[in-house]
Design a protein around this motif. Sequence first.
Motif, mmCIF file in Angstrom:
data_model
loop_
_atom_site.group_PDB
_atom_site.id
_atom_site.type_symbol
_atom_site.label_atom_id
_atom_site.label_comp_id
_atom_site.label_asym_id
_atom_site.label_seq_id
_atom_site.Cartn_x
_atom_site.Cartn_y
_atom_site.Cartn_z
ATOM 1 N N GLY A 82 0.818 -1.202 0.000
ATOM 2 C CA GLY A 82 0.000 0.000 0.000
ATOM 3 C C GLY A 82 0.853 1.254 0.000
ATOM 4 O O GLY A 82 2.080 1.188 -0.041
ATOM 5 N N PHE A 83 0.191 2.402 0.046
ATOM 6 C CA PHE A 83 0.915 3.665 0.136
ATOM 7 C C PHE A 83 0.115 4.669 0.957
ATOM 8 O O PHE A 83 -1.058 4.453 1.293
ATOM 9 N N CYS A 84 0.758 5.774 1.303
ATOM 10 C CA CYS A 84 0.198 6.767 2.225
ATOM 11 C C CYS A 84 -0.467 7.914 1.464
ATOM 12 O O CYS A 84 -0.169 8.159 0.294
ATOM 13 N N PHE A 85 -1.338 8.620 2.179
ATOM 14 C CA PHE A 85 -1.852 9.882 1.648
ATOM 15 C C PHE A 85 -2.153 10.841 2.792
ATOM 16 O O PHE A 85 -2.392 10.426 3.928
ATOM 17 N N ASP A 86 -2.105 12.123 2.493
ATOM 18 C CA ASP A 86 -2.533 13.175 3.414
ATOM 19 C C ASP A 86 -3.842 13.741 2.896
ATOM 20 O O ASP A 86 -4.024 13.900 1.681
ATOM 21 N N ALA A 87 -4.753 14.049 3.800
ATOM 22 C CA ALA A 87 -6.073 14.533 3.389
ATOM 23 C C ALA A 87 -6.645 15.441 4.459
ATOM 24 O O ALA A 87 -6.090 15.583 5.558
ATOM 25 N N GLY B 103 -8.913 15.901 -8.942
ATOM 26 C CA GLY B 103 -9.001 15.780 -7.499
ATOM 27 C C GLY B 103 -9.551 14.426 -7.080
ATOM 28 O O GLY B 103 -10.178 13.713 -7.871
ATOM 29 N N VAL B 104 -9.296 14.059 -5.835
ATOM 30 C CA VAL B 104 -9.775 12.791 -5.290
ATOM 31 C C VAL B 104 -10.465 13.089 -3.959
ATOM 32 O O VAL B 104 -9.830 13.579 -3.014
ATOM 33 N N THR B 105 -11.747 12.801 -3.893
ATOM 34 C CA THR B 105 -12.533 13.045 -2.688
ATOM 35 C C THR B 105 -13.511 11.897 -2.471
ATOM 36 O O THR B 105 -14.070 11.367 -3.435
ATOM 37 N N TRP B 106 -13.678 11.502 -1.224
ATOM 38 C CA TRP B 106 -14.700 10.516 -0.850
ATOM 39 C C TRP B 106 -15.753 11.172 0.028
ATOM 40 O O TRP B 106 -15.436 12.064 0.836
ATOM 41 N N ASP B 107 -17.015 10.765 -0.123
ATOM 42 C CA ASP B 107 -18.089 11.161 0.779
ATOM 43 C C ASP B 107 -18.170 10.158 1.921
ATOM 44 O O ASP B 107 -18.263 8.948 1.679
ATOM 45 N N MET B 108 -18.154 10.648 3.149
ATOM 46 C CA MET B 108 -18.393 9.776 4.302
ATOM 47 C C MET B 108 -19.898 9.666 4.499
ATOM 48 O O MET B 108 -20.545 10.584 5.008
ATOM 49 N N VAL B 109 -20.448 8.532 4.095
ATOM 50 C CA VAL B 109 -21.892 8.315 4.168
ATOM 51 C C VAL B 109 -22.190 7.435 5.389
ATOM 52 O O VAL B 109 -21.783 6.274 5.445
ATOM 53 N N VAL B 110 -22.878 8.017 6.360
ATOM 54 C CA VAL B 110 -23.232 7.306 7.589
ATOM 55 C C VAL B 110 -24.633 6.718 7.435
ATOM 56 O O VAL B 110 -25.581 7.429 7.101
ATOM 57 N N THR B 111 -24.748 5.410 7.669
ATOM 58 C CA THR B 111 -26.026 4.700 7.589
ATOM 59 C C THR B 111 -26.536 4.439 8.997
ATOM 60 O O THR B 111 -25.851 3.797 9.800
ATOM 61 N N LEU B 112 -27.709 4.944 9.296
ATOM 62 C CA LEU B 112 -28.316 4.753 10.619
ATOM 63 C C LEU B 112 -29.097 3.444 10.646
ATOM 64 O O LEU B 112 -29.836 3.123 9.713
ATOM 65 N N ALA B 113 -28.900 2.700 11.730
ATOM 66 C CA ALA B 113 -29.559 1.396 11.846
ATOM 67 C C ALA B 113 -31.067 1.545 11.971
ATOM 68 O O ALA B 113 -31.566 2.490 12.582
ATOM 69 N N ASN B 114 -31.783 0.596 11.402
ATOM 70 C CA ASN B 114 -33.212 0.455 11.636
ATOM 71 C C ASN B 114 -33.434 -0.377 12.898
ATOM 72 O O ASN B 114 -32.530 -1.115 13.331
ATOM 73 N N PRO B 115 -34.621 -0.301 13.499
ATOM 74 C CA PRO B 115 -34.859 -1.030 14.754
ATOM 75 C C PRO B 115 -34.614 -2.535 14.670
ATOM 76 O O PRO B 115 -34.228 -3.149 15.662
ATOM 77 N N LYS C 24 -16.642 15.002 4.025
ATOM 78 C CA LYS C 24 -15.942 14.681 2.782
ATOM 79 C C LYS C 24 -14.449 14.574 3.076
ATOM 80 O O LYS C 24 -13.894 15.397 3.815
ATOM 81 N N LEU C 25 -13.845 13.544 2.518
ATOM 82 C CA LEU C 25 -12.406 13.310 2.680
ATOM 83 C C LEU C 25 -11.706 13.755 1.409
ATOM 84 O O LEU C 25 -11.809 13.110 0.371
ATOM 85 N N LYS C 26 -10.982 14.869 1.489
ATOM 86 C CA LYS C 26 -10.316 15.445 0.315
ATOM 87 C C LYS C 26 -8.820 15.189 0.390
ATOM 88 O O LYS C 26 -8.131 15.656 1.293
ATOM 89 N N VAL C 27 -8.313 14.438 -0.577
ATOM 90 C CA VAL C 27 -6.896 14.074 -0.599
ATOM 91 C C VAL C 27 -6.061 15.265 -1.059
ATOM 92 O O VAL C 27 -6.392 15.946 -2.032
ATOM 93 N N LYS C 28 -4.962 15.499 -0.350
ATOM 94 C CA LYS C 28 -4.043 16.591 -0.698
ATOM 95 C C LYS C 28 -2.828 16.078 -1.450
ATOM 96 O O LYS C 28 -2.366 16.706 -2.407
ATOM 97 N N ARG C 29 -2.285 14.946 -1.002
ATOM 98 C CA ARG C 29 -1.090 14.404 -1.650
ATOM 99 C C ARG C 29 -0.981 12.918 -1.314
ATOM 100 O O ARG C 29 -1.580 12.450 -0.334
ATOM 101 N N ILE C 30 -0.239 12.187 -2.144
ATOM 102 C CA ILE C 30 0.052 10.784 -1.867
ATOM 103 C C ILE C 30 1.564 10.604 -1.767
ATOM 104 O O ILE C 30 2.329 11.374 -2.352
#
Length: 344
Positions: A74-79, A253-265, A287-293
């Motif tokens: 693998g490799f590293c990134f800063d975000a 650019g490289v960005t991920w959305d942090m999508v939180v799923t709430l549990a149902n009962p 949102k996770l926005k990558v600055k460098r790898i």
Amino acid sequence: MNINNRIRSITGEKTEQMSWPRSLKKLGLGLIVTSTMLTPAYAMHNGNTTGSIVSSFESLFGVTKGKRRNHTKGFCFDATLIPHDKAIQQYSSSVLFSKNLEVIGRLSHKGGNSDAADDVPADYGMSLAIATGGENHHLMSMNTLDFFPVATPEAFAQLMIAKTKGGDAVKAFKNKSPDLRRFKKHQSTKLKTLTPYEGNTFNSINSFYLLDAQGKKTAVRWSFIPSKKQKIVKTPKHNFFFENMQENLNTQGVTWDMVVTLANPNDIVENAALPWKGEHKKIIAAKLKVKRIQSEQKGSCDRINYDPMVLSEGFAPSADPLLQARRNAYALTFSKRIYEQTKP
């Protein structure tokens, strides 16, 4: 608390006292200490579930000294993690959702092959160390699986041992395991298309709780989903993921959305082998926005133990037994590789 006592308090295992190299003691601040560490003496003790799992990985893939036993390549990134939908704040008081935070991340191939091929479809991992203030961090360790193949640490140890014995042993285990049969059936339906790290969705797999200011708990899982489609833009070859991500980073650019799923009962929270089905409330919390790898040699991610139970205020782990098992295994393999890097 010293290293050996910290391990004992987390795992309940006895650890032999040993003198750690001076260079390793210098690492015992910040991220390293808030994660967990196990002595090499513990690492060589195989009479426990954690030891069995780690030994199986070493048997299957061999040992690349000084490197992780799983997700080796693998490799590293800063975000930067940037809060998005304020609706999440009614469920959690975590600083993750209230201000921009710096992140040291790692992207990786699943498995212990340090020379895994980039040009063959596979499963991958994403790990995040999110700085939350001072020396505090919120750690995440995710992968591209939709759910886990088995429900308990003991079953996972049995599965890994079966893999070391070959296909017949795995088949025999599968015949006894409805969880593994469900997982294999699901995996067979997934489209196997070569997708770069930056084009993949990464899932928490395990469930956690969000805590609001009054301590009310909401069970959640989350995913990091690419904000825009990311493609193969370089000619595929054995090692090309780094340059492919660099090109996408430069052009769109490289960005991920942090999508939180709430549990149902009716969702089962403490079993990572059971997917949550049907409609759920989902919030794009950040949102996770990558600055460098960077390569691991030049980046900062190699010496971080991405313990998924190191959480910020406003989060809590569920009672899923695989969470503690992951913590123990990560700590054990972390101690082994850091010792290999620093021993006199």
